[in-house]
Design a protein around this motif. Structure first.
Motif, PDB file in Angstrom:
ATOM      1  N   LEU A  79      -5.359   9.776  -0.450  1.00 20.88           N
ATOM      2  CA  LEU A  79      -5.649   8.541   0.280  1.00 20.88           C
ATOM      3  C   LEU A  79      -5.132   8.620   1.709  1.00 20.88           C
ATOM      4  N   SER A  80      -4.836   9.820   2.180  1.00 24.62           N
ATOM      5  CA  SER A  80      -4.180   9.986   3.475  1.00 24.62           C
ATOM      6  C   SER A  80      -5.075   9.569   4.637  1.00 24.62           C
ATOM      7  N   TYR A  81      -4.424   9.227   5.717  1.00 28.12           N
ATOM      8  CA  TYR A  81      -5.070   8.878   6.986  1.00 28.12           C
ATOM      9  C   TYR A  81      -6.113   7.765   6.829  1.00 28.12           C
ATOM     10  N   ASN A  82      -5.626   6.648   6.307  1.00 29.03           N
ATOM     11  CA  ASN A  82      -6.381   5.404   6.281  1.00 29.03           C
ATOM     12  C   ASN A  82      -5.475   4.313   6.855  1.00 29.03           C
ATOM     13  N   ASN A  83      -5.751   3.072   6.529  1.00 27.69           N
ATOM     14  CA  ASN A  83      -4.934   1.953   7.044  1.00 27.69           C
ATOM     15  C   ASN A  83      -4.377   1.113   5.904  1.00 27.69           C
ATOM     16  N   PHE A  84      -4.040   1.742   4.782  1.00 25.38           N
ATOM     17  CA  PHE A  84      -3.499   1.004   3.651  1.00 25.38           C
ATOM     18  C   PHE A  84      -2.122   0.446   4.004  1.00 25.38           C
ATOM     19  N   ASP A  85      -1.796  -0.684   3.382  1.00 24.69           N
ATOM     20  CA  ASP A  85      -0.482  -1.288   3.626  1.00 24.69           C
ATOM     21  C   ASP A  85       0.104  -1.777   2.309  1.00 24.69           C
ATOM     22  N   GLY A  86       1.322  -2.297   2.394  1.00 22.14           N
ATOM     23  CA  GLY A  86       1.983  -2.843   1.220  1.00 22.14           C
ATOM     24  C   GLY A  86       2.687  -1.782   0.396  1.00 22.14           C
ATOM     25  N   GLU A  87       3.101  -2.179  -0.798  1.00 21.44           N
ATOM     26  CA  GLU A  87       3.900  -1.323  -1.660  1.00 21.44           C
ATOM     27  C   GLU A  87       3.014  -0.376  -2.453  1.00 21.44           C
ATOM     28  N   LEU A  88       3.419   0.901  -2.504  1.00 17.07           N
ATOM     29  CA  LEU A  88       2.684   1.911  -3.254  1.00 17.07           C
ATOM     30  C   LEU A  88       3.043   1.780  -4.732  1.00 17.07           C
ATOM     31  N   PRO A  89       2.054   1.754  -5.613  1.00 18.06           N
ATOM     32  CA  PRO A  89       2.358   1.725  -7.057  1.00 18.06           C
ATOM     33  C   PRO A  89       3.213   2.924  -7.451  1.00 18.06           C
ATOM     34  N   GLY A  90       3.893   2.810  -8.567  1.00 14.63           N
ATOM     35  CA  GLY A  90       4.804   3.884  -8.973  1.00 14.63           C
ATOM     36  C   GLY A  90       4.453   4.560 -10.268  1.00 14.63           C
ATOM     37  N   LYS A  91       3.380   4.135 -10.947  1.00 12.51           N
ATOM     38  CA  LYS A  91       3.061   4.689 -12.257  1.00 12.51           C
ATOM     39  C   LYS A  91       1.928   5.704 -12.170  1.00 12.51           C
ATOM     40  N   GLY A  92       1.768   6.459 -13.258  1.00 12.23           N
ATOM     41  CA  GLY A  92       0.648   7.384 -13.369  1.00 12.23           C
ATOM     42  C   GLY A  92       0.649   8.435 -12.278  1.00 12.23           C
ATOM     43  N   ILE A  93      -0.489   8.605 -11.632  1.00 13.71           N
ATOM     44  CA  ILE A  93      -0.639   9.606 -10.587  1.00 13.71           C
ATOM     45  C   ILE A  93       0.371   9.405  -9.465  1.00 13.71           C
ATOM     46  N   SER A 144      -1.464  12.157  -2.234  1.00 13.23           N
ATOM     47  CA  SER A 144      -1.154  12.252  -0.807  1.00 13.23           C
ATOM     48  C   SER A 144      -1.484  10.928  -0.144  1.00 13.23           C
ATOM     49  N   VAL A 145      -0.514  10.377   0.572  1.00 15.46           N
ATOM     50  CA  VAL A 145      -0.709   9.097   1.266  1.00 15.46           C
ATOM     51  C   VAL A 145      -0.245   9.170   2.714  1.00 15.46           C
ATOM     52  N   ILE A 146      -0.079  10.385   3.236  1.00 10.52           N
ATOM     53  CA  ILE A 146       0.394  10.518   4.610  1.00 10.52           C
ATOM     54  C   ILE A 146      -0.624   9.911   5.575  1.00 10.52           C
ATOM     55  N   GLY A 147      -0.120   9.435   6.711  1.00  8.70           N
ATOM     56  CA  GLY A 147      -1.007   8.858   7.706  1.00  8.70           C
ATOM     57  C   GLY A 147      -1.345   7.402   7.460  1.00  8.70           C
ATOM     58  N   ASN A 148      -0.631   6.759   6.519  1.00 10.25           N
ATOM     59  CA  ASN A 148      -0.766   5.316   6.291  1.00 10.25           C
ATOM     60  C   ASN A 148       0.572   4.677   6.662  1.00 10.25           C
ATOM     61  N   ASP A 149       0.727   4.322   7.924  1.00 11.09           N
ATOM     62  CA  ASP A 149       2.038   3.945   8.458  1.00 11.09           C
ATOM     63  C   ASP A 149       2.583   2.625   7.910  1.00 11.09           C
ATOM     64  N   LEU A 151       8.535  10.117   0.513  1.00 12.89           N
ATOM     65  CA  LEU A 151       9.201   9.874   1.804  1.00 12.89           C
ATOM     66  C   LEU A 151       8.679   8.639   2.522  1.00 12.89           C
ATOM     67  N   LEU A 152       8.315   7.611   1.766  1.00 14.69           N
ATOM     68  CA  LEU A 152       7.898   6.347   2.384  1.00 14.69           C
ATOM     69  C   LEU A 152       9.116   5.449   2.579  1.00 14.69           C
ATOM     70  N   PRO A 153       9.085   4.591   3.595  1.00 17.77           N
ATOM     71  CA  PRO A 153      10.212   3.670   3.788  1.00 17.77           C
ATOM     72  C   PRO A 153      10.291   2.667   2.646  1.00 17.77           C
ATOM     73  N   PRO A 154      11.486   2.168   2.348  1.00 14.56           N
ATOM     74  CA  PRO A 154      11.601   1.149   1.293  1.00 14.56           C
ATOM     75  C   PRO A 154      10.920  -0.140   1.730  1.00 14.56           C
ATOM     76  N   CYS A 155      10.442  -0.878   0.758  1.00 12.31           N
ATOM     77  CA  CYS A 155       9.776  -2.155   1.064  1.00 12.31           C
ATOM     78  C   CYS A 155      10.828  -3.227   1.304  1.00 12.31           C
ATOM     79  N   ARG A 156      10.581  -4.069   2.289  1.00 17.43           N
ATOM     80  CA  ARG A 156      11.463  -5.195   2.564  1.00 17.43           C
ATOM     81  C   ARG A 156      11.193  -6.303   1.550  1.00 17.43           C
ATOM     82  N   LYS A 157      12.261  -6.869   1.012  1.00 23.86           N
ATOM     83  CA  LYS A 157      12.107  -7.949   0.048  1.00 23.86           C
ATOM     84  C   LYS A 157      12.661  -9.241   0.637  1.00 23.86           C
ATOM     85  N   GLU A 158      11.974 -10.341   0.315  1.00 21.42           N
ATOM     86  CA  GLU A 158      12.394 -11.647   0.819  1.00 21.42           C
ATOM     87  C   GLU A 158      13.757 -12.010   0.264  1.00 21.42           C
TER      88      GLU A 158
END
Length: 760
Positions: free
Chosen positions: A322-336, A344-349, A359-366
Motif C-alpha cells: 500500500l506504499s506511496y499513497n495518502n492513507f491516514d489513521g491507525e494501521l491495523p495490527g492483525k493478519g498480514i 509495505s506502507v512506506i510513503g504514507n506520512d 517503524l511508524l510513529p505511535p498514534c496520539r490518543k485523546e
C-alpha cells in the motif's frame, strides 16, 4: 525419434530416402546447419519437430526449406522453435498443408512481416512466433484462423493497431501479445472471444480506455494483464464478471477514479495488481469478499482514508503493498499487518501505529479532562525541556557508540576475536592438507581449535586481489546481526598482521561437515561423494532451506539484504544435511526503505554474481534487487533437479538451462531430471519391485518412476522457470516460493505415506 539427446552435426539428407517416414522428432539436441529441402519428398510426413537445436545461421535464406514442405500434404505439426533461423517468413507458408495444426517458430531471429498467406492455414490450433524480431502490423488475415486456440506473438517488434479481426477467433483460449510496440486502443471485438482463459497485452503502447466488452469477458479464468501501457479512464464495473479469474494486472497505466466495488465479485482472485496508476478514494469494503487473495499491490496511487481492518482478516493474503499513497489513521495490527515481511506502507506520512518493525510513529490518543489538568503548563514546560536534554545526550551517546561499532573489525555480539596465531596453529600453518575450498577473494581452511578441539572453517582473504578488502567489510556488515537456521553462522572475524608483517583478514565460521551442494551434484574424479546421491526428498528440503534463507534476508531483516552470489558452492550442509547459505562477500544491504525495490524496480550497482547465475538485468544494466536473487535461485533449482550446470557445454548460444527445461515440460520431465532420481522408488515399489534388481536386469529406470514423482518434479521445475523469468517483476518472491515448495513436499509425502499404508 531422437528427441532430448546429445546429437550434433547437420540433419542427414538421407532422410529423404525414408519414403514411408511419418514422424520426425529431434527436439532438444545440438543439431546445426540448415534443414534440408529434401524433406519435402516425404509425402507421409505429418509431424516435424526440431525445437531447441542450433539450426540456421541467423540470416536470409534459412527458411527456404519451408517452400519444399508444401509437398508434405498431410503435415500437421511443424515445430522449429529455439533455433537460429533468420531471414523473413516466406510467402510460401501459404502453401503448407491445409491440415496444419501447430506452427511453432518461437525463439529465433526472424524479421519482417507476417505474410497475409498465414490466413490459408485455416485448421491451425497453435501459432507461436514468440521472441523473434517480427515487425509491422499483424495482418487482418489472422482472423481467418477460426480454429486457433493459442496465439503467441509476444517479444517481437509489432506495431500499429491490434487487428479487429482478432474478434473472429472465437475458439481462442490463450492470447499473448505482450512486449511489442502496439498502439491505438484495445479492440472491443476481443470481447467475442468467449473461450479466452488468458489475455496478455502488457508492455506495449496501447492507449484509450478499457473496453467493457473485454474487462467483462467472463471466460477469463487464469490471467488478464493490461499492465505497462498508457490506458486511461476508470475501470468499468463489468470487471465484476471475472468471477473465475486468478490474476488481474492493470498496473503501470494512467487509470483513474475510484476502485470499483465490483472487484469484490471476482471471488477467485489470488493476485491483484493495480500499482502505478492514478486511482483515488478509499479501498472499497466490498474487497473483503476476496477470501482467496494472496497478493494485492495498490502502491503508487492517490488512495486515501483509513486502511480497512478486513484486510487483516484475509487469511490467504501473503503480500500487501500500500506504499506511496495518502492513507491516514491507525494501521491495523492483525493478519498480514503483523508480518513486516509481507506488508509495505512506506510513503504514507499520515499513518501511525502498527507493529514496531514497520517503524511508524505511535498514534496520539485523546486525553481525559482530568489528565489535562494534571499536566498543566507549569509542569509540561520543565518536563519537556528535561526530555529534550535527555534525548540530545542519548543521541550523542548512540552516535558515538555506532561510530566505534563501525570502526571495529568484528561485532560485539560475535565471540571474542581470535588472533592470527590461533588460526595459524589450528590449520597447521594454513597447510594445503586443510584447504577445503577457494573463491574469488580467498581460500577456506579447516581448523581445529587446540583449547576445545572444536572444528571451524576459516575464510582467509587474499588481500592482493582487487576488491578483497571491500568484500571483507561487506561480509562483516551483512553478517553483523542476521541469525537464521539456514544461514552459515559466523563465529568471529580477525583483522591483524601475519608473521611477515602483512595485513591479514579472515572470517571464522561453523564447520559444515557434509560439504557443498556443488560437491554433491557434481562429484570430482577423486571419488568425493561418488557413492552418495541426493534423494528427491533431500532435494526438496534443500530447495526449501535455501528459499527460507533468502526469504529471511529479503523480508525479515531490519535492513533487507541481497545475497548477489547464490550458487551450489555457496550452499553448505551440516552433519544433519541441513542447508546453510554462505559467502556474503558480494552481498548488498538496502539501507533505506526507499532502497527496497518494489516490483519492477531495481537499484544500480556494479555487476555482481557468478556466470550462469547472474540475472539478465545485471548483465545489461548493472542492476541489483531481491528479484536478482530470485533469478539465481531459479537457476539453482533447475540445476538441483536436472543435475546440469547452467554453464554446461550443451547450453551455448541461444540455448539455456531455462529453455532446456521449458521445452521439456510437462510431458518430457523424466527425460531431463538428474539420472539418479530415475531410481527413486514410487508406485512400482507398491508392486514389490526391487530397485537394484530392476537396474541389474537392464529395465528402463524411467519405468520405475511413478505418476506422483512425475507430478512433483513438474511442479518444482515450473517454480524454477517462474523464478528465472527474463523480467524481474514477473519472478516469484521468496516467501511465495517457500509456501509453494512446502506444499509440493507435503503433497508428495502424503501420497507416499498413503501408498505405504495400503501395502500393510
Amino acid at each position: 525419434m531422437g528427441g532430448i539427446n546429445k546429437l550434433t552435426g547437420p540433419i542427414p539428407k538421407s532422410f529423404s530416402n525414408c519414403s514411408a517416414l511419418e514422424l520426425l522428432d529431434f527436439a532438444i539436441n545440438d543439431l546445426t546447419g540448415t534443414v534440408p529441402e529434401t524433406l519435402g519428398s516425404l509425402p507421409n510426413l505429418y509431424h516435424i519437430s526440431f525445437d531447441a537445436n542450433r539450426l540456421g545461421h541467423g540470416r536470409a535464406g534459412d527458411l527456404n526449406f519451408l517452400k519444399s514442405l508444401g509437398n508434405c500434404t498431410v503435415l500437421q505439426v511443424l515445430a522449429l522453435g529455439g533455433n537460429h533461423f533468420g531471414g523473413e517468413l516466406p510467402e510460401s507458408i501459404a502453401n503448407l498443408s491445409p491440415y496444419m495444426r501447430t506452427f511453432d517458430l518461437w525463439g529465433n531471429f526472424i524479421h519482417g512481416n507476417i505474410p497475409n498467406g498465414i490466413g490459408n492455414l485455416v485448421n491451425l490450433i497453435r501459432l507461436n512466433l514468440t521472441d523473434n524480431q517480427l515487425e509491422g502490423s499483424v495482418p487482418e488475415a489472422i482472423g481467418k484462423l477460426r480454429n486457433l486456440e493459442g496465439l503467441y506473438l509476444s517479444g517481437n517488434k509489432f506495431s500499429g493497431s491490434l487487428p479487429l479481426s482478432l474478434g473472429n477467433l472465437t475458439s481462442l483460449i490463450v492470447l499473448y501479445l505482450e512486449q511489442n510496440m502496439f498502439e491505438g486502443s484495445i479492440p472491443q471485438t476481443i470481447g467475442n472471444c468467449t473461450s479466452l482463459n488468458i489475455l496478455n497485452l502488457s508492455k506495449n503502447s496501447i492507449s484509450g480506455t478499457i473496453p467493457r466488452e473485454v474487462i467483462g469477458l467472463s471466460s477469463l479464468s487464469i490471467f488478464l494483464s493490461l499492465s505497462n501501457n498508457f490506458l486511461t479512464g476508470t475501470v468499468p464495473s463489468e470487471v465484476g464478471r471475472l468471477k473465475n479469474l486468478g490474476e488481474l494486472d492493470l498496473s503501470e497505466n494512467k487509470l483513474s477514479g475510484e476502485l470499483p466495488s465490483n472487484l469484490g465479485e471476482c471471488v477467485s482472485l489470488e493476485r491483484l495488481h493495480l500499482e502505478g496508476n492514478e486511482f483515488d478514494g478509499t479501498i472499497p469494503q466490498a474487497l473483503e469478499s476476496l477470501r482467496g487473495l494472496e497478493e494485492m499491490d495498490l502502491s503508487r496511487n492517490n488512495l486515501s482514508g483509513l486502511i480497512p481492518k478486513f484486510l487483516g482478516e484475509l487469511l490467504s493474503l501473503k503480500v500487501l503493498n500500500l506504499s506511496y499513497n495518502n492513507f491516514d489513521g491507525e494501521l491495523p495490527g492483525k493478519g498480514i499487518f503483523s508480518n513486516a515481511a509481507g506488508v509495505s506502507v512506506i510513503g504514507n506520512d499520515k499513518l501511525c501505529g502498527g507493529i514496531p518493525k514497520l517503524l511508524l510513529p505511535p498514534c496520539r490518543k485523546e486525553k481525559s479532562n482530568s489528565r489535562r489538568k494534571i499536566f498543566s503548563r507549569k509542569m509540561v514546560i520543565p518536563v519537556t525541556c528535561a526530555a529534550i536534554l535527555l534525548a540530545v545526550i542519548l543521541s550523542l551517546f548512540v552516535g558515538f557508540s555506532k561510530w566505534r561499532h563501525v570502526t571495529k573489525s568484528s561485532t560485539e555480539d560475535w565471540q571474542a576475536s581470535m588472533s592470527y596465531l590461533d588460526l595459524f596453529q589450528s590449520t597447521d600453518g594454513f597447510s594445503e592438507n586443510n584447504l577445503i575450498g577457494s573463491g574469488s577473494f580467498g581460500s577456506v581452511y579447516k581448523g581445529i581449535l587446540p583449547r576445545d578441539n572444536n572444528i571451524i572453517a576459516i575464510k582467509v582473504l587474499n588481500l592482493q586481489q582487487p576488491g578483497a578488502s571491500k568484500s571483507f567489510l561487506d561480509e562483516c556488515n551483512a553478517l553483523r546481526s542476521i541469525r537464521h537456521r539456514n544461514l552459515l553462522k559466523i563465529i568471529t572475524a580477525c583483522s591483524s598482521i601475519d608473521h611477515q608483517g602483512n595485513d591479514f583478514k579472515s572470517l571464522v565460521f561453523e564447520f559444515m561437515a557434509n560439504g557443498s551442494l556443488d560437491q554433491w551434484l557434481h562429484p570430482r574424479d577423486n571419488g568425493e561423494h561418488q557413492n552418495m546421491r541426493l534423494s528427491l526428498i533431500q532435494r526438496l528440503n534443500i530447495a526449501i532451506d535455501v528459499a527460507s534463507a533468502l526469504g529471511y534476508l529479503h523480508h525479515d531483516c531490519e535492513t533487507p539484504i541481497v545475497h548477489c552470489d547464490l550458487k551450489p558452492s555457496n550452499v553448505l550442509f551440516d552433519e544433519d544435511m541441513v542447508s546453510h547459505v554462505g559467502d556474503f562477500g558480494l552481498a548488498k544491504i538496502l539501507f533505506k526503505a526507499s532502497d527496497i525495490p518494489a516490483e519492477g524496480q531495481t537499484m544500480s550497482v556494479a555487476l555482481r554474481g557468478s556466470i550462469g547465475y547472474i540475472p539478465l538485468e545485471y548483465g545489461m544494466g548493472g542492476q541489483v534487487s531481491i528479484h536478482g536473487d530470485g533469478y539465481s535461485y531459479g537457476i539453482l533449482l533447475l540445476e538441483l533437479f536436472t543435475g546440469k550446470r547452467p554453464v554446461d557445454d550443451m547450453f551455448k548460444n541461444s540455448m539455456s538451462i531455462h529453455q532446456f527445461v521449458a521445452a521439456a515440460l510437462p510431458n518430457h520431465v523424466m527425460d531431463i531430471v538428474d539420472p539418479s532420481l530415475l531410481f527413486e522408488d514410487d508406485e512400482d515399489e507398491e508392486n514389490g519391485n526391487d530397485i537394484e534388481e530392476i537396474s541389474m536386469n537392464n529395465v528402463n529406470p524411467r519405468l520405475n518412476v511413478g505418476r506422483r514423482t512425475n507430478d512433483c518434479l513438474v511442479s518444482v521445475m515450473q517454480i524454477g522457470l517462474m523464478c528465472s523469468r527474463h523480467s524481474p517483476g514477473e519472478r516469484m518472491l521468496m516467501h511465495t516460493v517457500v509456501n509453494k515448495m512446502q506444499a509440493i513436499r507435503e503433497s508428495y509425502l502424503k501420497c507416499k505415506k498413503s501408498r505405504n499404508m495400503k501395502r500393510f
